[in-house]
Scaffold this active site. Sequence first.
Site, short mmCIF file in Angstrom:
data_model
loop_
_atom_site.label_atom_id
_atom_site.label_comp_id
_atom_site.label_asym_id
_atom_site.label_seq_id
_atom_site.Cartn_x
_atom_site.Cartn_y
_atom_site.Cartn_z
N THR A 150 -10.30 -3.15 -12.71
CA THR A 150 -9.84 -4.36 -12.03
C THR A 150 -9.68 -5.55 -12.99
O THR A 150 -8.95 -6.48 -12.68
CB THR A 150 -10.83 -4.77 -10.92
OG1 THR A 150 -12.12 -4.96 -11.51
CG2 THR A 150 -10.90 -3.72 -9.83
N ASP A 151 -10.37 -5.49 -14.14
CA ASP A 151 -10.42 -6.68 -14.99
C ASP A 151 -9.05 -7.09 -15.55
O ASP A 151 -8.80 -8.28 -15.75
CB ASP A 151 -11.42 -6.49 -16.14
CG ASP A 151 -12.84 -6.45 -15.62
OD1 ASP A 151 -13.05 -6.78 -14.44
OD2 ASP A 151 -13.76 -6.08 -16.39
N THR B 157 -13.78 1.12 -12.86
CA THR B 157 -14.96 1.32 -12.02
C THR B 157 -14.73 2.44 -11.02
O THR B 157 -15.66 3.18 -10.68
CB THR B 157 -15.30 0.00 -11.30
OG1 THR B 157 -15.65 -0.95 -12.30
CG2 THR B 157 -16.45 0.16 -10.34
N1 ASP Z 1 -15.06 -3.99 -14.02
C1 ASP Z 1 -13.88 -3.24 -14.23
C2 ASP Z 1 -13.43 -2.56 -12.98
O1 ASP Z 1 -13.69 -3.08 -11.94
C3 ASP Z 1 -13.94 -2.33 -15.38
C4 ASP Z 1 -12.60 -2.31 -16.03
O2 ASP Z 1 -11.83 -3.22 -15.83
O3 ASP Z 1 -12.34 -1.32 -16.71
O4 ASP Z 1 -12.81 -1.52 -12.95
#
Ligand code: ASP
Length: 188
Positions: free
Chosen positions: A94-95, A12
């Site tokens: 973050t995932d 993100t």
């Molecule tokens: N939602 C995720 C992030 O916060 C996207 C990912 O993990 O690539 O980066």
Amino acid sequence: MPTVALLATGGTIASTGGPDGRVPTATGRDLLRQAGLSGGETTVPVRDLELGGSFSWDLEKMRLVVEEMQAALAAPVPGTDGARPDGLVVTHGTDTMEETVFLASLLLDDPRPVVLTGAQEPYDSRSPDGPENLRDAFAVAADPLARDRGPLLCFDGMVFAARGVTKIDTLSHRAFGAPGRGRRRRGA
Ligand code: ASP
């Protein structure tokens, strides 16, 4: 002045909205420029990896990222007599950041700080949290006190060891915590 390299892997923090939804489009140098980090132009060694959303990564992709961390730590800093960087920042979705930092803690054997970070708000947000997270991660990676602690995860003003850190919130800027592992009292 310590030299900290950057490995940018999407997430993100690098994402912008478009016809296909939100996808990583910002490069590592874009992230440095947005954060106002000197080196946005040339002085910070940067490697960009395009692996898609980290939510879809399997163990193989995470292992590849850890290998890229090793390569970034081993690469001579341009403009020096072969000096290696003093630390490394890795931008990451973050995932699966907690899984990658844990795998890195098992596979990396290097005293230099390796600091993972990312963002909850996209790159093109009006109030992005990525720039501050990136500045913090660079400050930690440049700090000799961060040596010999294994890979770290830095987010929303907090720094976590690889073991025990977990994503605790999908939306809030305080995305990570380490439940049951509170702050230590001095000397404890
Ligand atoms: N939602 C995720 C992030 O916060 C996207 C990912 O993990 O690539 O980066």
